[in-house]
Design a protein around this motif. Structure first.
Motif, PDB file in Angstrom:
ATOM      1  N   LEU A  42       0.807  -1.221   0.000  1.00 43.90           N
ATOM      2  CA  LEU A  42       0.000   0.000   0.000  1.00 43.90           C
ATOM      3  C   LEU A  42       0.842   1.273   0.000  1.00 43.90           C
ATOM      4  O   LEU A  42       0.600   2.166  -0.815  1.00 43.90           O
ATOM      5  N   PRO A  43       1.822   1.412   0.903  1.00 45.83           N
ATOM      6  CA  PRO A  43       2.590   2.666   0.879  1.00 45.83           C
ATOM      7  C   PRO A  43       3.372   2.872  -0.413  1.00 45.83           C
ATOM      8  O   PRO A  43       3.453   3.995  -0.913  1.00 45.83           O
ATOM      9  N   LEU A  44       3.915   1.798  -0.980  1.00 47.04           N
ATOM     10  CA  LEU A  44       4.651   1.948  -2.227  1.00 47.04           C
ATOM     11  C   LEU A  44       3.702   2.230  -3.387  1.00 47.04           C
ATOM     12  O   LEU A  44       4.002   3.028  -4.280  1.00 47.04           O
ATOM     13  N   GLY A  45       2.529   1.591  -3.362  1.00 50.85           N
ATOM     14  CA  GLY A  45       1.523   1.872  -4.382  1.00 50.85           C
ATOM     15  C   GLY A  45       1.067   3.319  -4.335  1.00 50.85           C
ATOM     16  O   GLY A  45       0.883   3.960  -5.373  1.00 50.85           O
ATOM     17  N   ARG A  46       0.883   3.844  -3.139  1.00 47.81           N
ATOM     18  CA  ARG A  46       0.506   5.255  -3.011  1.00 47.81           C
ATOM     19  C   ARG A  46       1.615   6.164  -3.517  1.00 47.81           C
ATOM     20  O   ARG A  46       1.351   7.203  -4.144  1.00 47.81           O
ATOM     21  N   ALA A  47       2.867   5.774  -3.292  1.00 47.03           N
ATOM     22  CA  ALA A  47       3.991   6.574  -3.781  1.00 47.03           C
ATOM     23  C   ALA A  47       3.993   6.623  -5.310  1.00 47.03           C
ATOM     24  O   ALA A  47       4.242   7.679  -5.899  1.00 47.03           O
ATOM     25  N   TYR A  48       3.722   5.490  -5.955  1.00 46.53           N
ATOM     26  CA  TYR A  48       3.634   5.475  -7.411  1.00 46.53           C
ATOM     27  C   TYR A  48       2.519   6.401  -7.900  1.00 46.53           C
ATOM     28  O   TYR A  48       2.685   7.132  -8.875  1.00 46.53           O
ATOM     29  N   ALA A  49       1.360   6.347  -7.246  1.00 43.81           N
ATOM     30  CA  ALA A  49       0.231   7.183  -7.670  1.00 43.81           C
ATOM     31  C   ALA A  49       0.521   8.665  -7.462  1.00 43.81           C
ATOM     32  O   ALA A  49       0.221   9.494  -8.323  1.00 43.81           O
ATOM     33  N   GLU A  50       1.121   9.013  -6.335  1.00 36.17           N
ATOM     34  CA  GLU A  50       1.382  10.412  -6.016  1.00 36.17           C
ATOM     35  C   GLU A  50       2.528  10.992  -6.828  1.00 36.17           C
ATOM     36  O   GLU A  50       2.674  12.219  -6.887  1.00 36.17           O
ATOM     37  N   HIS A  51       3.327  10.144  -7.454  1.00 38.97           N
ATOM     38  CA  HIS A  51       4.468  10.629  -8.231  1.00 38.97           C
ATOM     39  C   HIS A  51       4.034  11.575  -9.349  1.00 38.97           C
ATOM     40  O   HIS A  51       4.743  12.513  -9.699  1.00 38.97           O
ATOM     41  N   PHE A  52       2.848  11.330  -9.910  1.00 38.85           N
ATOM     42  CA  PHE A  52       2.322  12.196 -10.965  1.00 38.85           C
ATOM     43  C   PHE A  52       1.040  12.896 -10.521  1.00 38.85           C
ATOM     44  O   PHE A  52       0.183  13.213 -11.340  1.00 38.85           O
ATOM     45  N   GLY A  53       0.906  13.165  -9.231  1.00 39.71           N
ATOM     46  CA  GLY A  53      -0.208  13.973  -8.746  1.00 39.71           C
ATOM     47  C   GLY A  53      -1.477  13.218  -8.429  1.00 39.71           C
ATOM     48  O   GLY A  53      -2.525  13.837  -8.215  1.00 39.71           O
ATOM     49  N   GLY A  54      -1.430  11.881  -8.418  1.00 37.47           N
ATOM     50  CA  GLY A  54      -2.608  11.094  -8.077  1.00 37.47           C
ATOM     51  C   GLY A  54      -2.631  10.725  -6.604  1.00 37.47           C
ATOM     52  O   GLY A  54      -2.073  11.429  -5.761  1.00 37.47           O
ATOM     53  N   GLY A  55      -3.260   9.604  -6.279  1.00 39.50           N
ATOM     54  CA  GLY A  55      -3.316   9.184  -4.887  1.00 39.50           C
ATOM     55  C   GLY A  55      -4.094   7.896  -4.713  1.00 39.50           C
ATOM     56  O   GLY A  55      -4.770   7.418  -5.640  1.00 39.50           O
TER      57      GLY A  55
END
Length: 396
Positions: free
Chosen positions: A359-372
């Motif tokens: 979960l934390p790494l998945g959130r990091a991938y999403a937030e990398h381009f402004g997602g979440g």
């Protein structure tokens, strides 16, 4: 510092958009891509080396943590000779791309190696400090690997190395710009991940829940497929595991895809420097998408819910983590890191349980381009996971 760096990357991305088009790139554009990549990576690697040095000495002395430190020093040392000159010859660009490939391969095992190292050092560093370090380190690693992978992909698809009219026609029909897909269909990603997770689930439990996709299943967007694959895989693994272990395997997992409204001003916050936007496209794409994954797996207990975003090692027993490390050195074949799929050097995800990084790494991938990523749990009933992804530029 991060905000200013983000602004710099955004301006650089705009410059690249003006000078680069779709692959295959011209020789000059390829040189520009190489020099642009070279302008970013040494600084990013140096920051990671400094962050590792800031850890307690006894932690850095651990063989696994020391291995990661030495890997970064090695990668930086291979790039420094290029800092004194611009890449202006095809031979230099080819050699530089080989250095990029070596960098990607050298750091392919970073996540699992760090996990084993911090597990062995848990007496000497607090879980809070571990989470803070890993969150910063792995987020930076996403950008670093993506920058390297983007140039490698552009190199492999460009005219100087794959010349000929047939190649040009082939790339004209492709929706890819480097590692970025300008016509990515979230529904296809979900189905691909469903098949992968379903096989794991059936192997472990003997059954697999069904997945029902509704909403705007024909939506297309511009994004990095491997990022979305990692996030969706992790969310589906959680949903499959909870559904089966709660005895609700007959209840379908519902995936709803909602395209973001198309507006004249698309929010491009978070677009990193590796993006080379398409100039012409026959496919209408959306500025973003929200994917909801709903399961009837009983939800997340109130005691566990506050810690789901922490990097932890509580899902596996210590010996299982060590076994994963040994298997990894022997050549694992899973998907610990989304970007590893490009280099063919994945981690081990043959189980629905893991290191607590999903979960934390998945959130990091999403937030990398402004997602979440957001999680809403109804304890005793089920869980809704919301994945929001921003499109990388306007491809129309």
């Amino acid at each position: 510092m991060d905000f200013l760096f983000g602004l710099l990357l955004k301006m650089k991305a705009k410059q690249r958009t003006q000078s680069h088009g779709r692959p295959p790139l011209s020789t000059e554009a390829l040189f520009s891509s190489a020099n642009f990549t070279l302008s970013l990576l040494p600084v990013r690697l140096a920051h990671r080396i400094q962050a590792l040095r800031n850890l307690p000495f006894i932690v850095v002395s651990n063989p696994h943590i020391a291995q990661i430190y030495n890997n970064y020093v090695h990668s930086l040392s291979t790039l420094l000779p290029y800092q004194e000159r611009r890449i202006s010859k095809l031979e230099d660009e080819i050699q530089f791309t080989e250095v990029m490939a070596d960098l990607v391969q050298t750091h392919s095992n970073t996540i699992l190696t760090l996990a084993r190292g911090f597990l062995e050092c848990r007496k000497y560093i607090s879980p809070r400090d571990v989470t803070h370090f890993l969150d910063e380190h792995l987020r930076a690693r996403i950008g670093t690997r993506l920058i390297a992978e983007q140039h490698i992909a552009l190199h492999l698809s460009s005219t100087p190395h794959n010349g000929g009219a047939s190649k040009s026609q082939e790339h004209d029909q492709s929706s890819y710009i480097g590692v970025i897909d300008t016509a990515l269909r979230p529904a296809e990603i979900v189905r691909h991940c469903e098949a992968f997770v379903g096989e794991i689930c059936e192997l472990k439990y003997g059954v697999r829940p069904t997945v029902v996709i509704n909403g705007q299943s024909d939506a297309r967007m511009t994004h990095v497929p491997t990022h979305m694959e990692y996030i969706v895989t992790e969310l589906l693994k959680n949903a499959f595991r909870a559904t089966v272990e709660s005895g609700k395997e007959r209840e379908p997992i519902e995936v709803t895809i909602a395209a973001a409204p198309d507006t004249s001003e698309v929010d491009k916050a978070g677009t990193d420097a590796i993006l080379s936007e398409p100039q012409v496209s026959s496919v209408s794409t959306i500025p973003g998408v929200t994917v909801r994954i709903r399961d009837r797996g009983g939800g997340i207990s109130p005691e566990v819910l506050p810690s789901i975003w922490a990097y932890s090692f509580t899902t596996f027993a210590d010996e299982n983590v060590m076994d994963m490390g040994e298997h990894k050195r022997g050549g694992g074949n899973g998907n610990t890191d989304a970007l590893n799929a490009i280099s063919g050097a994945g981690g081990d995800s043959s189980s629905l349980a893991g290191l607590g990084y999903g979960l934390p790494l998945g959130r990091a991938y999403a937030e990398h381009f402004g997602g979440g990523v957001q999680i809403q749990s109804l304890w005793g009933w089920g869980t809704d996971a919301y994945l929001n992804l921003k499109g990388l530029g306007d491809s129309r």
